[in-house]
Write an enzyme that holds these catalytic residues in place. Structure first.
Site, PDB file in Angstrom:
ATOM      1  N   TRP A 103      69.730  25.825  87.531  1.00 11.49           N
ATOM      2  CA  TRP A 103      69.938  27.264  87.620  1.00 11.49           C
ATOM      3  C   TRP A 103      69.031  28.025  86.672  1.00 11.49           C
ATOM      4  CZ3 TRP A 103      71.851  27.769  92.021  1.00 11.49           C
ATOM      5  CH2 TRP A 103      72.791  26.858  92.522  1.00 11.49           C
ATOM      6  N   ASP A 173      73.955  33.541  81.897  1.00  7.24           N
ATOM      7  CA  ASP A 173      74.583  33.241  83.178  1.00  7.24           C
ATOM      8  C   ASP A 173      75.824  32.393  82.884  1.00  7.24           C
ATOM      9  OD1 ASP A 173      75.385  32.298  85.638  1.00  7.24           O
ATOM     10  OD2 ASP A 173      73.452  31.431  86.189  1.00  7.24           O
ATOM     11  N   LYS A 197      83.987  30.309  90.790  1.00  6.54           N
ATOM     12  CA  LYS A 197      84.368  29.144  89.988  1.00  6.54           C
ATOM     13  C   LYS A 197      85.712  29.400  89.283  1.00  6.54           C
ATOM     14  CE  LYS A 197      79.883  27.833  90.351  1.00  6.54           C
ATOM     15  NZ  LYS A 197      79.355  26.696  91.098  1.00  6.54           N
TER      16      LYS A 197
END
Length: 362
Positions: A103, A173, A197
């Site tokens: 990511w 993030d 999540k």
């Protein structure tokens, strides 16, 4: 009693049963309105109250200072990879990226389209098994911002403390560990996270951003991609993901009812420990990917050392009612995602399965 799978999916992931049951009751006739939340206007008073309650709950749980905006956006964290440099990276400036997995690599790739990012530190040479030490992190005093990914779902590593970047905004993030523990929001210039999540269903992206960064942001960019557009309109410039925001608010309420972030953090530590202990006590039958000091409490990545047995393990564990234990396609192996809504009972059941599988095949 509803039979529920042992859901260890990496995202979209498990949601609290209490929240799902409440949403089920309110789905067709939301609080006497005769409509579903999905049918009503986002400009109406009913949804506006839901929207503002969700923001208030997030501010309370995270103790978010007044100098920060809380935005509910769309496009996932992946759109933020572009929006951040588009808004905050000015011509001639650099931004530092700390590389800890896929990511952060994707975020860095997008930033290169808008400016001159550079890699401050990386653990790629170690197959992203660990988080960089603070000594490895050297940045420039003129950087527009420093970016990192707090938890790495694919490799199972997590930052347990964050570097002090001084006057340079730290942008993080937090898609896969937001609201899993208390943090000091004031240490960050911006936090962003996809909801799927720990916060609710997919479709909502939370952005917590310092107001002074918005005041200095680039203006010659498309309207919908300006943070200021959404800040000035309370995230209601266009039609938001109304059901997702409703669910996010209910998940935040569930966290409050569970005792807040301190209680959630303790529960997450207990859940992860029962699985990590099984790995560590297996005499090498199971091997974790992440180094001990960098282990994630959200994504537990491991291998069965015998490749054929690993295939058998994944087949049998699925047949036993466990969902989502295959590792990411890019790295293989096994992964148990133990987000907030995954109950301790599921983690204990997985531990018991792993112990019994080892007993039968040792």
């Amino acid at each position: 009693m509803i039979k529920r799978a042992y859901n260890f999916s990496a995202g979209p992931s498990a949601l609290p049963l209490e929240v799902l049951e409440k949403a089920q009751k309110e789905l067709v006739n939301f609080r006497g309105t005769g409509m579903s939340i999905m049918e009503m206007s986002h400009r109406g008073a009913t949804f506006e109250n839901i929207h503002n309650e969700a923001i208030s709950r997030m501010r309370k749980l995270f103790s978010i200072p007044d100098q920060y905006e809380v935005l509910f956006l769309q496009g996932g964290a992946s759109l933020q990879f572009s929006m951040i440099p588009m808004n905050l990276l000015k011509e001639g400036q650099q931004a530092g990226y700390i590389m800890t997995g896929s990511w952060s690599e994707k975020a860095f790739k997008e930033a290169k389209l808008f400016g001159e990012p550079y890699q401050i530190a990386t653990t790629k040479e170690n197959k992203y098994r660990n988080i960089p030490t603070f000594e490895d992190i050297q940045f420039n005093s003129e950087d527009a911002y420093i970016h990192l990914t707090s938890n790495n779902t694919i490799y199972g590593t997590q930052w347990h403390s964050f570097p002090d970047t001084g006057e340079i905004p730290l942008i993080v993030d937090m898609s896969s560990d937001i609201m899993s523990k208390p943090i000091d929001v004031s240490k960050f210039g911006m936090i962003y996270a996809g909801a799927q999540k720990n916060l609710g269903p997919s479709g909502v992206t939370v952005v917590i951003v310092r107001k002074d960064l918005l005041e200095k942001a680039n203006t010659e960019i498309p309207t919908m991609l300006k943070y200021s557009t959404h800040a000035e309109n309370n995230s209601l410039y266009n039609t938001p993901p109304t059901f997702g925001i409703y669910m996010l608010g209910e998940v935040l309420n569930w966290i409050e009812e569970k005792g807040g972030l301190e209680a959630i953090a303790k529960h997450n530590e207990e859940k992860a420990k029962v699985i990590y202990d099984t790995i560590d006590n297996s005499n090498g039958f199971y091997v974790g990917h992440a180094t001990t000091e960098s282990r994630s409490l959200m994504n537990i990545t491991f291998r069965v050392t015998d490749e054929e047995l690993e295939k058998q393990f994944l087949t049998e564990v699925k047949e036993a009612g466990f969902v989502g234990l295959n590792g990411h396609r890019s790295v293989g192996g096994c992964r148990a995602s133990t987000y907030n809504a995954v109950p301790f009972e599921a983690c204990k059941a997985l531990s018991d399965f792993m112990i019994e599988f080892q007993r039968k095949h040792s």
